[in-house]
Design a protein around this motif. Sequence first.
Motif, PDB file in Angstrom:
ATOM      1  N   ARG A  32       0.827  -1.207   0.000  1.00 32.41           N
ATOM      2  CA  ARG A  32       0.000   0.000   0.000  1.00 32.41           C
ATOM      3  C   ARG A  32       0.862   1.257   0.000  1.00 32.41           C
ATOM      4  O   ARG A  32       0.462   2.302  -0.504  1.00 32.41           O
ATOM      5  CB  ARG A  32      -0.947  -0.003   1.201  1.00 32.41           C
ATOM      6  N   ARG A  33       2.065   1.141   0.555  1.00 25.71           N
ATOM      7  CA  ARG A  33       2.956   2.312   0.596  1.00 25.71           C
ATOM      8  C   ARG A  33       3.632   2.565  -0.742  1.00 25.71           C
ATOM      9  O   ARG A  33       4.050   3.692  -1.013  1.00 25.71           O
ATOM     10  CB  ARG A  33       4.040   2.101   1.671  1.00 25.71           C
ATOM     11  N   TYR A  34       3.764   1.512  -1.555  1.00 23.98           N
ATOM     12  CA  TYR A  34       4.539   1.624  -2.785  1.00 23.98           C
ATOM     13  C   TYR A  34       3.683   1.705  -4.042  1.00 23.98           C
ATOM     14  O   TYR A  34       4.212   1.886  -5.132  1.00 23.98           O
ATOM     15  CB  TYR A  34       5.496   0.435  -2.902  1.00 23.98           C
ATOM     16  N   TYR A  35       2.375   1.571  -3.893  1.00 24.23           N
ATOM     17  CA  TYR A  35       1.466   1.623  -5.040  1.00 24.23           C
ATOM     18  C   TYR A  35       0.379   2.667  -4.793  1.00 24.23           C
ATOM     19  O   TYR A  35      -0.787   2.324  -4.576  1.00 24.23           O
ATOM     20  CB  TYR A  35       0.838   0.257  -5.290  1.00 24.23           C
ATOM     21  N   PRO A  36       0.739   3.935  -4.807  1.00 25.83           N
ATOM     22  CA  PRO A  36      -0.245   4.987  -4.527  1.00 25.83           C
ATOM     23  C   PRO A  36      -1.356   5.075  -5.557  1.00 25.83           C
ATOM     24  O   PRO A  36      -2.387   5.691  -5.316  1.00 25.83           O
ATOM     25  CB  PRO A  36       0.602   6.267  -4.520  1.00 25.83           C
ATOM     26  N   GLY A  37      -1.166   4.438  -6.724  1.00 29.71           N
ATOM     27  CA  GLY A  37      -2.161   4.498  -7.781  1.00 29.71           C
ATOM     28  C   GLY A  37      -3.515   3.957  -7.372  1.00 29.71           C
ATOM     29  O   GLY A  37      -4.536   4.317  -7.969  1.00 29.71           O
ATOM     30  N   HIS A  38      -3.560   3.091  -6.344  1.00 28.43           N
ATOM     31  CA  HIS A  38      -4.845   2.515  -5.933  1.00 28.43           C
ATOM     32  C   HIS A  38      -5.783   3.575  -5.375  1.00 28.43           C
ATOM     33  O   HIS A  38      -7.007   3.412  -5.385  1.00 28.43           O
ATOM     34  CB  HIS A  38      -4.631   1.394  -4.910  1.00 28.43           C
ATOM     35  N   ARG A  39      -5.215   4.696  -4.908  1.00 23.48           N
ATOM     36  CA  ARG A  39      -6.045   5.764  -4.348  1.00 23.48           C
ATOM     37  C   ARG A  39      -6.804   6.525  -5.433  1.00 23.48           C
ATOM     38  O   ARG A  39      -7.781   7.213  -5.139  1.00 23.48           O
ATOM     39  CB  ARG A  39      -5.179   6.732  -3.546  1.00 23.48           C
ATOM     40  N   SER A  40      -6.362   6.415  -6.666  1.00 23.66           N
ATOM     41  CA  SER A  40      -7.041   7.120  -7.757  1.00 23.66           C
ATOM     42  C   SER A  40      -8.245   6.352  -8.281  1.00 23.66           C
ATOM     43  O   SER A  40      -9.051   6.884  -9.058  1.00 23.66           O
ATOM     44  CB  SER A  40      -6.061   7.379  -8.911  1.00 23.66           C
ATOM     45  N   LEU A  41      -8.392   5.089  -7.879  1.00 24.70           N
ATOM     46  CA  LEU A  41      -9.534   4.284  -8.304  1.00 24.70           C
ATOM     47  C   LEU A  41     -10.732   4.599  -7.414  1.00 24.70           C
ATOM     48  O   LEU A  41     -10.616   4.579  -6.187  1.00 24.70           O
ATOM     49  CB  LEU A  41      -9.192   2.797  -8.224  1.00 24.70           C
ATOM     50  N   LYS A  42     -11.863   4.885  -8.018  1.00 22.43           N
ATOM     51  CA  LYS A  42     -13.035   5.312  -7.261  1.00 22.43           C
ATOM     52  C   LYS A  42     -14.249   4.412  -7.439  1.00 22.43           C
ATOM     53  O   LYS A  42     -15.151   4.415  -6.606  1.00 22.43           O
ATOM     54  CB  LYS A  42     -13.427   6.748  -7.662  1.00 22.43           C
ATOM     55  N   SER A  43     -14.283   3.681  -8.542  1.00 22.08           N
ATOM     56  CA  SER A  43     -15.480   2.896  -8.841  1.00 22.08           C
ATOM     57  C   SER A  43     -15.112   1.774  -9.803  1.00 22.08           C
ATOM     58  O   SER A  43     -13.979   1.670 -10.275  1.00 22.08           O
ATOM     59  CB  SER A  43     -16.541   3.790  -9.484  1.00 22.08           C
ATOM     60  N   ASP A 174     -16.350  -5.457   1.882  1.00 21.22           N
ATOM     61  CA  ASP A 174     -15.516  -4.374   1.353  1.00 21.22           C
ATOM     62  C   ASP A 174     -15.552  -4.321  -0.166  1.00 21.22           C
ATOM     63  O   ASP A 174     -15.581  -3.241  -0.768  1.00 21.22           O
ATOM     64  CB  ASP A 174     -14.066  -4.540   1.828  1.00 21.22           C
ATOM     65  N   VAL A 175     -15.544  -5.492  -0.807  1.00 23.59           N
ATOM     66  CA  VAL A 175     -15.598  -5.528  -2.270  1.00 23.59           C
ATOM     67  C   VAL A 175     -16.898  -4.905  -2.765  1.00 23.59           C
ATOM     68  O   VAL A 175     -16.912  -4.103  -3.704  1.00 23.59           O
ATOM     69  CB  VAL A 175     -15.461  -6.976  -2.794  1.00 23.59           C
ATOM     70  N   ILE A 176     -17.997  -5.235  -2.105  1.00 25.93           N
ATOM     71  CA  ILE A 176     -19.297  -4.674  -2.503  1.00 25.93           C
ATOM     72  C   ILE A 176     -19.321  -3.167  -2.303  1.00 25.93           C
ATOM     73  O   ILE A 176     -19.827  -2.413  -3.147  1.00 25.93           O
ATOM     74  CB  ILE A 176     -20.432  -5.360  -1.720  1.00 25.93           C
ATOM     75  N   LYS A 177     -18.736  -2.693  -1.203  1.00 32.36           N
ATOM     76  CA  LYS A 177     -18.696  -1.245  -0.960  1.00 32.36           C
ATOM     77  C   LYS A 177     -17.886  -0.527  -2.020  1.00 32.36           C
ATOM     78  O   LYS A 177     -18.248   0.557  -2.481  1.00 32.36           O
ATOM     79  CB  LYS A 177     -18.098  -0.971   0.427  1.00 32.36           C
ATOM     80  N   ARG A 178     -16.777  -1.125  -2.399  1.00 32.57           N
ATOM     81  CA  ARG A 178     -15.919  -0.503  -3.409  1.00 32.57           C
ATOM     82  C   ARG A 178     -16.609  -0.468  -4.774  1.00 32.57           C
ATOM     83  O   ARG A 178     -16.545   0.536  -5.487  1.00 32.57           O
ATOM     84  CB  ARG A 178     -14.605  -1.264  -3.526  1.00 32.57           C
ATOM     85  N   HIS A 192     -26.521  -8.364  -7.758  1.00 34.01           N
ATOM     86  CA  HIS A 192     -26.241  -9.742  -8.168  1.00 34.01           C
ATOM     87  C   HIS A 192     -24.910  -9.839  -8.912  1.00 34.01           C
ATOM     88  O   HIS A 192     -24.239 -10.870  -8.880  1.00 34.01           O
ATOM     89  CB  HIS A 192     -27.375 -10.299  -9.027  1.00 34.01           C
ATOM     90  N   VAL A 193     -24.506  -8.736  -9.568  1.00 33.29           N
ATOM     91  CA  VAL A 193     -23.228  -8.727 -10.280  1.00 33.29           C
ATOM     92  C   VAL A 193     -22.061  -8.688  -9.297  1.00 33.29           C
ATOM     93  O   VAL A 193     -21.080  -9.420  -9.436  1.00 33.29           O
ATOM     94  CB  VAL A 193     -23.149  -7.534 -11.257  1.00 33.29           C
ATOM     95  N   THR A 194     -22.165  -7.832  -8.276  1.00 36.30           N
ATOM     96  CA  THR A 194     -21.083  -7.755  -7.293  1.00 36.30           C
ATOM     97  C   THR A 194     -20.975  -9.054  -6.507  1.00 36.30           C
ATOM     98  O   THR A 194     -19.867  -9.501  -6.195  1.00 36.30           O
ATOM     99  CB  THR A 194     -21.297  -6.573  -6.323  1.00 36.30           C
TER     100      THR A 194
END
Length: 231
Positions: A32-43, A174-178, A192-194
């Motif tokens: 999580r410290r080395y891949y900041p790109g995950h913070r740009s994903l929103k949906s 958490d997956v469903i929330k994301r 049903h998809v999630t």
Amino acid sequence: MRSMLCCCVSSGSNKKYAELDAKLARKMVESRRYYPGHRSLKSIDSVIMKFPKLREGLRKIRTVFESYDSDGNGTIDMEELKKCLVELELMSLSEEEVKGLYGWCDVDGSKGIQFNEFIVLLCLIYLLAKPSSQSSSEESSEMGPKLVESIFDPIVEVFLFLDKDGKGKLNKADVIKRLNNEDYPLEISPKHVTNMRFEEMDWGRKGKVGFREFQFAFMSWVGLDDADDYI
């Protein structure tokens, strides 16, 4: 196929594979410290936008795979794999460690790595070997570390995005929330998809999904040829 996969997952619960699973979970927490790109994903839409570039990179990896499948049987054995890792400059783990990962990724027990298993194996080696950022940035070879990095870094970022609590494994809530981010109502997936997406990952029906299982499902999501054979 589902029952066979579940069987293989259960048989992989021995000490060696349990240790690998725990090691990979710790690695994902550290990442999580080395891949900041995950913070740009929103949906889910921001994840889907990565698919075309990933498909392009995976096709290049398929070319590497086929070049080492010397007998054309659709699998790579351990000796062929070692030669391939040298070309991709990923042979920084010990041979024993690579053999352990090889067995862990051979989910159908065929004693040979098929293409989707090969992709997962390469990514695990890439993560666990921790290639230095300096060597990666200086390498310009299209089929070397730059290619591996361009494919696997985005996959890691998607996993980290779905891993909302940052514990190195995915849970259904958490997956469903994301995927159903209320801040982006036009991009919410039907329930049903999630649920189906999580079930595709959760082979053992344990409610927790590690990075290895996530990768196999993700190949199908990206739309890679023959990926559905593994789900």
